[in-house]
Design a protein around this motif. Structure first.
Motif, mmCIF file in Angstrom:
data_model
loop_
_atom_site.group_PDB
_atom_site.id
_atom_site.type_symbol
_atom_site.label_atom_id
_atom_site.label_comp_id
_atom_site.label_asym_id
_atom_site.label_seq_id
_atom_site.Cartn_x
_atom_site.Cartn_y
_atom_site.Cartn_z
ATOM 1 N N ARG A 1 6.171 -7.850 8.188
ATOM 2 C CA ARG A 1 5.571 -6.509 8.164
ATOM 3 C C ARG A 1 4.810 -6.291 6.860
ATOM 4 N N GLN A 2 5.354 -6.802 5.746
ATOM 5 C CA GLN A 2 4.649 -6.669 4.472
ATOM 6 C C GLN A 2 3.351 -7.467 4.500
ATOM 7 N N ALA A 3 3.391 -8.666 5.088
ATOM 8 C CA ALA A 3 2.163 -9.464 5.211
ATOM 9 C C ALA A 3 1.132 -8.728 6.063
ATOM 10 N N LEU A 4 1.595 -8.043 7.103
ATOM 11 C CA LEU A 4 0.691 -7.253 7.946
ATOM 12 C C LEU A 4 0.067 -6.120 7.141
ATOM 13 N N ARG A 5 0.884 -5.407 6.359
ATOM 14 C CA ARG A 5 0.349 -4.329 5.515
ATOM 15 C C ARG A 5 -0.698 -4.871 4.549
ATOM 16 N N ASP A 6 -0.410 -6.014 3.942
ATOM 17 C CA ASP A 6 -1.363 -6.627 3.011
ATOM 18 C C ASP A 6 -2.659 -6.980 3.714
ATOM 19 N N ALA A 7 -2.551 -7.534 4.928
ATOM 20 C CA ALA A 7 -3.746 -7.915 5.684
ATOM 21 C C ALA A 7 -4.569 -6.692 6.054
ATOM 22 N N VAL A 8 -3.910 -5.621 6.467
ATOM 23 C CA VAL A 8 -4.634 -4.389 6.824
ATOM 24 C C VAL A 8 -5.347 -3.839 5.599
ATOM 25 N N MET B 1 -6.490 -5.565 3.094
ATOM 26 C CA MET B 1 -7.642 -6.432 2.825
ATOM 27 C C MET B 1 -8.802 -6.099 3.754
ATOM 28 N N VAL B 2 -8.513 -5.835 5.010
ATOM 29 C CA VAL B 2 -9.565 -5.491 5.962
ATOM 30 C C VAL B 2 -10.168 -4.145 5.601
ATOM 31 N N GLN B 3 -9.338 -3.193 5.190
ATOM 32 C CA GLN B 3 -9.827 -1.866 4.845
ATOM 33 C C GLN B 3 -10.693 -1.887 3.597
ATOM 34 N N ILE B 4 -10.460 -2.822 2.705
ATOM 35 C CA ILE B 4 -11.284 -2.940 1.498
ATOM 36 C C ILE B 4 -12.727 -3.222 1.883
ATOM 37 N N PRO C 1 -16.518 0.632 4.645
ATOM 38 C CA PRO C 1 -17.101 1.610 3.727
ATOM 39 C C PRO C 1 -16.118 2.749 3.444
ATOM 40 N N ALA C 2 -16.209 3.294 2.240
ATOM 41 C CA ALA C 2 -15.324 4.386 1.841
ATOM 42 C C ALA C 2 -15.602 5.612 2.693
ATOM 43 N N GLU C 3 -14.538 6.338 3.022
ATOM 44 C CA GLU C 3 -14.669 7.537 3.836
ATOM 45 C C GLU C 3 -14.285 8.750 3.014
ATOM 46 N N ASP C 4 -14.555 9.908 3.560
ATOM 47 C CA ASP C 4 -14.159 11.174 2.991
ATOM 48 C C ASP C 4 -12.627 11.236 2.990
#
Length: 159
Positions: free
Chosen positions: A95-102, A104-107, A110-113
């Motif tokens: 689960r921690q690896a999944l959080r880390d992967a998410v 990385m993808v979110q980085i 583009p930044a949102e409000d």
């Protein structure tokens, strides 16, 4: 494939054979046949080197695992419930690896409000709660339909 991935470079039948023989007795022709089968299936590519071939994985082990997960998830009639069930099977480390992967993808997105992010997080949490509840309900046996006798299942047979 595991041995080819572990070498992380093009390998010969002889190299794989010697590696496997550290654990068990195995024939050269067996290793050669398996590598040829992997080549026929498109999992490895090979290049001639003298009278032998050097075999190399077509994709990484991670890419192969991701393709398997995607194939299984795509085959589900309820992908959200399948994900909830899959997440429930994960160890804390997974689960921690999944959080880390998410993250990385979110980085890469583009930044949102910040207000929009908070609203989307709230909607996602609410949807996940509904999905988890639906998955939990779907995992149990369906109750009797209206008009069924008490103790009868959906098949009409007693419990």
């Amino acid at each position: 494939m595991t041995r080819v991935w572990e070498w992380n470079r093009p390998v010969t039948v002889r190299e794989v054979l010697e590696d496997l023989q550290k654990e068990r007795s195995i024939a050269y022709t067996t290793v050669m046949t398996v590598l040829d089968n992997l080549h026929q299936k498109g999992w490895v590519r090979r290049e001639a080197e003298g009278r032998a071939y050097r075999y190399e994985a077509v994709s990484t082990r991670a890419a192969y695992a991701a393709a398997l997960m995607n194939e299984a998830w795509s085959a589900s009639d309820n992908p959200a419930a399948a994900l909830v069930a899959f997440f429930g099977m994960m160890s804390p480390e997974q689960r921690q690896a999944l959080r880390d992967a998410v993250r990385m993808v979110q980085i890469d997105e583009p930044a949102e409000d910040p207000e929009q992010q908070a609203q989307e997080a709230e909607e996602t949490a609410s949807a996940e709660g509904r999905t988890a509840q639906a998955a939990a309900e779907g995992a149990g046996e369906a109750g009797p339909a209206e008009g069924d006798e008490p103790g009868a299942s959906a098949t009409g047979k007693g419990r």
